[in-house]
Design a protein around this motif. Sequence first.
Motif: not given
Length: 218
Positions: A20-24, A140-143, A165-183
């Motif tokens: 039951g993930c919010r963003y499913c 998989t680091f997503e979302p 992605t999408g328009h789910c209520k409470g959507k959190i966009s990934t910050q650039r630094s988070w993605a770059i650090a993992l990569a």
Amino acid sequence: MIAIKDKIKNLNVVIGCPIGCRYCYARNNCRRFHIIEDFSRPQFFEEKLRLFETKRPKVFLLTGMSDLAYWDREWMQKVLEKAAKTPQNTYLFLTKRPQLSELQTDLENCWFGVTVTCAAERDRIQTLRKKVRAKHYHVTFEPLSDEVGEVDLSGIDWVVVGTETGHCKGKISTQRSWAIALAAQAQAKNIPVFMKEGLFGILSEEEMVQQFPKEFML
């Protein structure tokens, strides 16, 4: 720019998940298209195993609308038996609940992964390696919803990073630094990294890394 769905095909042999993930998106699609009556009760579609019989090598994600942890053992056994007979293909599995999984296989073409969305879920990686004994692992680091920090990527063969992605209520966009650090952590260990197309715009085209393991034969 590569869309991951153009290279890796969803083949949903099981549909349904009780988490039951919010963003499913899968639950929403199931409701919209009336795929099964109750998404919280996974169902096995054994007839889809015939789609494993391809002439050309393909990479299939088998858990696009389910979670591996909630597959019956009988379903898993049938899938692994068919995977063994179709070695030309690669089969990907994902779970958010590795602690509920108990599996062992020596098939080279089956890759088992775990979803991590935040720092509090980092232990899922270690749990996956403990509970699922397999030849290949992926994460998989997503979302990606916060700064994950240092992660133990020992034994991991592929890392995927994506944003909500999408328009789910409470959507959190990934910050650039988070993605770059993992990569950067993955690349330091020579682990291929694939940044999903949803990150384009958060990251520049030059910062986007889109790599697949050589075993996928794409």
